[in-house]
Write a protein that holds these residues in place. Structure first.
Motif, PDB file in Angstrom:
ATOM      1  N   VAL A  47      62.563  23.993 -10.946  1.00 31.98           N
ATOM      2  CA  VAL A  47      62.616  23.070 -12.082  1.00 31.98           C
ATOM      3  C   VAL A  47      61.206  22.764 -12.573  1.00 31.98           C
ATOM      4  O   VAL A  47      60.938  22.715 -13.783  1.00 31.98           O
ATOM      5  CB  VAL A  47      63.355  21.783 -11.677  1.00 31.98           C
ATOM      6  CG1 VAL A  47      63.318  20.763 -12.816  1.00 31.98           C
ATOM      7  CG2 VAL A  47      64.791  22.091 -11.286  1.00 31.98           C
ATOM      8  N   HIS A  48      60.288  22.553 -11.654  1.00 32.44           N
ATOM      9  CA  HIS A  48      58.892  22.303 -12.023  1.00 32.44           C
ATOM     10  C   HIS A  48      58.313  23.500 -12.780  1.00 32.44           C
ATOM     11  O   HIS A  48      57.564  23.327 -13.750  1.00 32.44           O
ATOM     12  CB  HIS A  48      58.076  22.020 -10.765  1.00 32.44           C
ATOM     13  CG  HIS A  48      56.681  21.574 -11.040  1.00 32.44           C
ATOM     14  ND1 HIS A  48      56.382  20.319 -11.512  1.00 32.44           N
ATOM     15  CD2 HIS A  48      55.487  22.228 -10.920  1.00 32.44           C
ATOM     16  CE1 HIS A  48      55.082  20.202 -11.664  1.00 32.44           C
ATOM     17  NE2 HIS A  48      54.510  21.344 -11.307  1.00 32.44           N
ATOM     18  N   ALA A  49      58.670  24.715 -12.356  1.00 32.62           N
ATOM     19  CA  ALA A  49      58.181  25.904 -13.055  1.00 32.62           C
ATOM     20  C   ALA A  49      58.752  25.980 -14.465  1.00 32.62           C
ATOM     21  O   ALA A  49      58.050  26.365 -15.411  1.00 32.62           O
ATOM     22  CB  ALA A  49      58.555  27.150 -12.263  1.00 32.62           C
ATOM     23  N   ALA A  50      60.029  25.623 -14.638  1.00 34.85           N
ATOM     24  CA  ALA A  50      60.624  25.646 -15.971  1.00 34.85           C
ATOM     25  C   ALA A  50      59.905  24.693 -16.911  1.00 34.85           C
ATOM     26  O   ALA A  50      59.700  24.999 -18.093  1.00 34.85           O
ATOM     27  CB  ALA A  50      62.104  25.294 -15.878  1.00 34.85           C
ATOM     28  N   VAL A  51      59.485  23.540 -16.386  1.00 35.19           N
ATOM     29  CA  VAL A  51      58.769  22.568 -17.216  1.00 35.19           C
ATOM     30  C   VAL A  51      57.353  23.043 -17.523  1.00 35.19           C
ATOM     31  O   VAL A  51      56.902  23.031 -18.677  1.00 35.19           O
ATOM     32  CB  VAL A  51      58.759  21.197 -16.519  1.00 35.19           C
ATOM     33  CG1 VAL A  51      57.896  20.201 -17.304  1.00 35.19           C
ATOM     34  CG2 VAL A  51      60.175  20.662 -16.364  1.00 35.19           C
ATOM     35  N   GLU A  52      56.637  23.483 -16.498  1.00 32.18           N
ATOM     36  CA  GLU A  52      55.237  23.863 -16.680  1.00 32.18           C
ATOM     37  C   GLU A  52      55.089  25.132 -17.510  1.00 32.18           C
ATOM     38  O   GLU A  52      54.159  25.248 -18.316  1.00 32.18           O
ATOM     39  CB  GLU A  52      54.563  24.048 -15.318  1.00 32.18           C
ATOM     40  CG  GLU A  52      54.422  22.769 -14.518  1.00 32.18           C
ATOM     41  CD  GLU A  52      53.532  21.753 -15.217  1.00 32.18           C
ATOM     42  OE1 GLU A  52      52.604  22.172 -15.944  1.00 32.18           O
ATOM     43  OE2 GLU A  52      53.781  20.545 -15.057  1.00 32.18           O
ATOM     44  N   LEU A  53      55.979  26.101 -17.321  1.00 34.53           N
ATOM     45  CA  LEU A  53      55.893  27.331 -18.109  1.00 34.53           C
ATOM     46  C   LEU A  53      56.208  27.097 -19.577  1.00 34.53           C
ATOM     47  O   LEU A  53      55.825  27.904 -20.437  1.00 34.53           O
ATOM     48  CB  LEU A  53      56.844  28.390 -17.537  1.00 34.53           C
ATOM     49  CG  LEU A  53      56.477  28.936 -16.153  1.00 34.53           C
ATOM     50  CD1 LEU A  53      57.551  29.882 -15.657  1.00 34.53           C
ATOM     51  CD2 LEU A  53      55.122  29.632 -16.177  1.00 34.53           C
TER      52      LEU A  53
END
Length: 324
Positions: A47-53
């Motif tokens: 989920v953090h990757a989806a936000v940061e990307l």
């Protein structure tokens, strides 16, 4: 966003993270910056990757983020249905091959026992025949114990279908090669009294690796004399070394045919694993090398005549250098 941004790997990865974790509920406090990525769960890092990307380019994110995200993606791959089916299929095939080998060995032992029984019966029949002949001719009975070579040869040979030692070795080699295709991971050859593990990789058959018990050093066995010295030093009755001795003795001819020294000796344990640190280490090591040693285009030390041969033949570097 660029015109083709929807087709970039970063956008595809972001959408995969969103879709695969769309059912999760994550608080904003769990996605704050400055967190320890290593302590995040797989779901949270996705989920953090989806936000940061979606906010910035992937190359701006720290290496710890990429490493933790790669770990989570690998877990997704391992846990998917197709991968589980492939692993299960390989395990079933490997077990079937091992069972086949077990039954073949049992059948060979049965045939060997049958051949030995027939030889004993033939020898006894030859002695009885000789005794009857001597008793009929009125000769002394002391010669009754002398076997008749011709009579022993009539029934003392191997039974029909019995395989020779060369046939068994060929069969075992074929089964081992077939089994290696379906193994999930490599297993060590065995362990000695110092808990050192011995490895032989199918991708690098010219070397037997000796891993220290702590895993902080690695030795190499690259010729027949080193293998003979190892076999001579093993305890055949030891709890660990007996199994290692049997494996090495059984595959002795295979190892002798494939073992060979590397073209450029290196202390494998001393070479850094990081590519940049390894390049710096090799440059420093080159200053202490003899005059006939130089660095090739990749930064590896080679002898000058070997470098000329490589330039003429244009052969790739040995596979074992890729391990470093």
């Amino acid at each position: 966003m660029a015109p083709n941004a929807n087709a970039t790997w970063q956008e595809l990865l972001r959408r995969y993270c969103l879709l695969s974790r769309s059912s999760l509920r994550v608080r904003d406090s769990e996605l704050r910056a400055g967190q320890q990525y290593a302590s995040m769960s797989d779901d949270l890092i996705m989920v953090h990757a989806a936000v940061e990307l979606g906010r910035q380019d992937a190359w701006r994110l720290p290496p710890e983020f990429h490493l933790r995200l790669l770990h989570a993606l690998c877990n997704d791959v391992v846990n998917c249905f197709n991968m589980k089916a492939e692993i299960s299929s390989r395990l079933d095939t490997a077990i079937a091959l091992q069972v086949e080998k077990f039954h073949a060995d049992a059948e060979e032992r049965k045939k060997e026992k049958e051949a030995a029984r027939l030889r004993r019966e033939a020898a006894q029949a030859a002695r009885d025949k000789r005794a009857r002949e001597l008793s009929t001719a009125g000769a002394p009975a002391e010669g009754a114990g002398t076997p008749d070579p011709q009579g022993a040869a009539d029934g003392g040979g191997p039974v029909a279908g019995w395989r020779s030692g060369e046939d068994r070795e060929a069969r075992d080699a074929a089964l081992s090669a077939e089994l290696a295709r379906y193994l999930i991971r490599s297993e060590p050859l065995g362990m000695d009294r110092h808990h050192q593990r011995y490895w032989h990789m199918q991708s690098l058959p010219s070397i037997i690796f000796v891993e220290a018990a702590e895993g902080d050093s690695l030795g190499l066995i690259t010729n027949r004399s080193q293998l003979d010295a190892l076999l001579a030093g093993l305890n055949k009755r030891g709890s660990r070394e007996s199994a290692l001795y049997q494996v090495l003795q059984k595959r002795y001819s295979e190892f002798c045919s494939c073992l060979q020294p590397p073209s450029m000796p290196l202390d494998v344990a001393a070479v850094p694993r990081n590519r940049r640190a390894r390049r710096h280490w090799l440059r420093q090591a080159a200053t202490a090398m003899p005059a006939n040693i130089t660095l090739d285009a990749s930064g590896w030390p080679v002898q000058r005549h070997q470098q000329q041969q490589q330039q003429q033949s244009e052969e790739p570097l040995p596979d074992y250098q890729e391990l470093l």
